[in-house]
Scaffold this motif. Sequence first.
Motif, short mmCIF file in Angstrom:
data_model
loop_
_atom_site.label_atom_id
_atom_site.label_comp_id
_atom_site.label_asym_id
_atom_site.label_seq_id
_atom_site.Cartn_x
_atom_site.Cartn_y
_atom_site.Cartn_z
N ASP A 1 0.83 -1.21 0.00
CA ASP A 1 0.00 0.00 0.00
C ASP A 1 0.87 1.26 0.00
O ASP A 1 0.60 2.20 -0.75
CB ASP A 1 -0.92 0.02 1.23
N PHE A 2 1.88 1.28 0.85
CA PHE A 2 2.74 2.46 0.92
C PHE A 2 3.57 2.64 -0.36
O PHE A 2 3.84 3.76 -0.77
CB PHE A 2 3.64 2.40 2.16
N SER B 1 6.92 4.50 16.02
CA SER B 1 6.08 5.55 16.60
C SER B 1 6.12 6.76 15.67
O SER B 1 7.09 6.98 14.96
CB SER B 1 6.56 5.93 18.00
N LEU B 2 5.05 7.51 15.69
CA LEU B 2 4.92 8.69 14.84
C LEU B 2 5.00 9.95 15.68
O LEU B 2 4.51 9.98 16.80
CB LEU B 2 3.59 8.66 14.08
N GLN C 1 3.24 21.76 -0.33
CA GLN C 1 3.97 21.51 0.92
C GLN C 1 3.48 20.23 1.61
O GLN C 1 4.29 19.45 2.13
CB GLN C 1 3.83 22.71 1.88
N GLU C 2 2.18 20.01 1.60
CA GLU C 2 1.64 18.78 2.19
C GLU C 2 2.14 17.55 1.43
O GLU C 2 2.48 16.53 2.03
CB GLU C 2 0.11 18.81 2.20
N LEU C 3 2.18 17.66 0.11
CA LEU C 3 2.65 16.53 -0.70
C LEU C 3 4.12 16.24 -0.43
O LEU C 3 4.52 15.07 -0.34
CB LEU C 3 2.42 16.82 -2.19
N GLU D 1 5.71 12.81 1.09
CA GLU D 1 6.79 12.06 0.46
C GLU D 1 7.86 11.69 1.50
O GLU D 1 8.28 10.53 1.58
CB GLU D 1 7.42 12.87 -0.67
N LEU D 2 8.27 12.65 2.30
CA LEU D 2 9.26 12.36 3.34
C LEU D 2 8.73 11.34 4.34
O LEU D 2 9.44 10.40 4.74
CB LEU D 2 9.67 13.65 4.07
N PHE D 3 7.48 11.50 4.74
CA PHE D 3 6.87 10.59 5.70
C PHE D 3 6.81 9.16 5.15
O PHE D 3 7.18 8.20 5.84
CB PHE D 3 5.47 11.08 6.07
N LEU D 4 6.34 9.01 3.91
CA LEU D 4 6.24 7.68 3.33
C LEU D 4 7.61 7.01 3.19
O LEU D 4 7.76 5.82 3.46
CB LEU D 4 5.54 7.74 1.97
N ARG D 5 8.60 7.78 2.80
CA ARG D 5 9.95 7.21 2.69
C ARG D 5 10.48 6.79 4.06
O ARG D 5 11.06 5.71 4.21
CB ARG D 5 10.89 8.20 2.02
#
Length: 184
Positions: free
Chosen positions: A17-18, A78-79, A136-138, A142-146
């Motif tokens: 999914d990610f 953890s997030l 900016q959200e996108l 991208e950083l979060f998913l990586r």
Amino acid sequence: MKITEQQLIRAIYSVWDFQQALSALTFLLEGCDFNESYSKVDLRRFRCYESTLIVSMARPFETTRGGTTIGLRALGISLSKDQKDLVERILDLRRKIIAHSSEEEMHFRASTFTILDDEYNLPHFQFNEGLHLNEQELLKLELFLRELRQKMATFFFKVAQEQPEMIQKYKEPESFKVEKNGIA
């Protein structure tokens, strides 16, 4: 490390999914210059990428029919508050706009115009063709998913070292089994 078989299977599928979410995001960022104007067709293409991004990213965090979610805590992940807020934003978009049509979130203009000497009124609909997420959200996504994929890779590497038998499996849907056996 304590993780159930069901949690492990959900985590494995979440990797896919990610990856799908990151691919859709990459296609969107490669194709869209946020300083340009685009035709409706191009805007709809970008919206398709964004919708795939949102659905794919949200899927692991939503409860399945079997009652599981990705369970990041079980994976030792953890997030931060910002990351939790980002996930909530994606889940909210998925629930209210992308996967469902919440009336409170609908955005359109409906009007009529007359033709043939005012004999007929034709309906005309205009929809918001823009993206739901800004640049900016996108980029944050991208950083979060990586980062998330890296943390999951670390988890799966650890499992592969300590309990390789947990990783060695083949899972197929029941519907596929029926079709493959010639019953369908």
